[in-house]
Design an enzyme around this catalytic site. Structure first.
Site: not given
Ligand SMILES: Cc1ncc(COP(=O)(O)O)c(C=O)c1O
Length: 383
Positions: A190
């Site tokens: 990210k």
């Molecule tokens: C749009 C979106 N929402 C949520 C997530 C979930 O993130 P996490 O891995 O921190 O739970 C991601 C992860 O790639 C994402 O791209």
């Protein structure tokens, strides 16, 4: 599979985090401090993000998925309820909706930004709808004003999945500052990362409830309990979960947060180079940035029309196998995944975009030579 001919050139991954000596020193400081779990550094991280958003409260958690789960639980979304969401997204929001016993309802996206289309979302509202969960695709915020009005008109909760948009604006409003609740991700790929991590921000009453639920239902933090030596004085107010962000993680997050603006500027420069150098190739559609948007550039998503045997997949394969360049796809639509397949779901724009989309490398650790290498490779494939 064709052999990679240029063995001397190292593989250029689709994404790589930028971690420096500042993060290393901050983690070492935490490790030596005697306090490893959610404590002073997680609290400082929460406060920094909260202040930047102008939010009432913020809670740093173990992942964005945890933040979504807590958001839904805090808002008491459960069996019989529906949450409207795009399908061109990661599975985290739909999965959390299902885990709460509610149902995700997929609405189509707009052709230009690939964000949830407010008109499609409105058409999907039923008496069971409790929330709209928008997602700022690639770092370009959705129509926040339209969604705020839609949510208010129908008395729905507005949740922003800002996993791609920690540093992006639309019409002067920062992504994450308009919804009742917003979630961010600090996953390894990210815009800033702690390896794994997330944050929930927004309305004070909801974040307070989420904090309670995310700490087992215990109404004071371990830091306060142990720090003030009142270990025995705890109660479980509601049956909760354990979703807190440890200080080891927050140490990385704090240092990454300080670099966020520079990271975004670096991403924007790469996007600009791609814009200038890849424009005009037939069948290659570059991202459109709306005038009212300051893009966060988590992704540089191009669309590749299937023409004369050249498809998104053949381009991705050739970039990897011939040129040693990694790419990614955002996303395989959720309604096409086994757990969500439903022949009645009809999302023509989502289908069209998902079949063509390819995310080119776009991250601060790329050198100018890396960027040029991607540009040259794409030109070679279009020759
Ligand atoms: C749009 C979106 N929402 C949520 C997530 C979930 O993130 P996490 O891995 O921190 O739970 C991601 C992860 O790639 C994402 O791209």
């Amino acid at each position: 599979m064709p052999a990679r001919p240029v063995a001397a050139v190292p593989f250029l991954p689709w994404n790589r985090p930028s971690i420096g000596p500042e993060e290393e020193a901050e983690v070492l400081d935490t490790l030596r401090s005697g306090w490893l779990t959610h404590g002073p550094k997680a609290t400082r991280f929460e406060e920094a993000v909260r202040e930047a958003l102008g939010a009432q409260d913020a809670f740093a958690v173990s992942s964005c998925t945890a933040a979504v789960h807590l958001a839904l639980l805090a808002a008491r979304i459960g069996p019989g309820d529906e949450v409207i969401t795009p399908s061109l997204t990661f599975c985290a929001v739909p999965n959390a909706v299902v885990q709460c016993g509610a149902a995700p309802v997929f609405a189509d996206i707009d052709q230009v930004t690939f964000n949830l289309d407010p008109a499609a979302a409105e058409a999907a509202i039923t008496p069971r709808t409790k929330a709209i969960a928008v997602m700022h695709y690639a770092g370009q915020p959705c129509d926040l004003a339209a969604f705020r009005k839609l949510a208010d008109d129908h008395q729905l909760l507005l949740i922003e999945d800002a996993a791609h948009a920690l540093h992006a604006w639309r019409d002067g409003a920062r992504a994450g500052s308009v919804g009742d609740l917003t979630v961010f991700s600090f996953y390894a790929n990210k815009v800033i990362t702690c390896g794994e991590g997330g944050l929930l921000a927004g309305r004070g009453d909801l974040v307070e409830q989420a904090r309670l639920l995310g700490r087992h239902g215990i109404d004071s933090s371990a830091w306060r309990r142990h720090g003030e030596r009142r270990t025995a004085e705890y109660d479980v107010a509601v049956p909760g979960l354990k979703y807190t962000m440890p200080d080891i993680t927050a140490a990385v997050g704090l240092r990454q947060w300080a670099k966020l603006a520079d990271f975004t500027a670096a991403r924007a420069r790469i996007a600009d180079a791609y814009d200038r150098s890849l424009a005009g190739l037939p069948g290659l559609r570059l991202p459109t940035v709306l005038e009212e948007v300051r893009h966060g550039w988590f992704l540089y998503p191009v669309l590749i029309d299937p023409v004369r045997g050249r498809t998104r997949d053949t381009v991705a394969d050739a970039l990897r196998d011939v040129h040693g360049i990694g790419t990614s796809v955002h996303f395989k639509p959720v309604h096409r995944l086994a757990a969500y397949r439903n022949p009645e779901t009809y999302l023509p724009v989502t289908e069209q975009v998902a079949a063509r989309e390819l995310s080119l490398p776009c991250y601060p650790a790329m050198t100018a030579a890396d960027v040029q290498r991607v540009i040259d490779a794409v030109h070679t494939l279009w020759r």
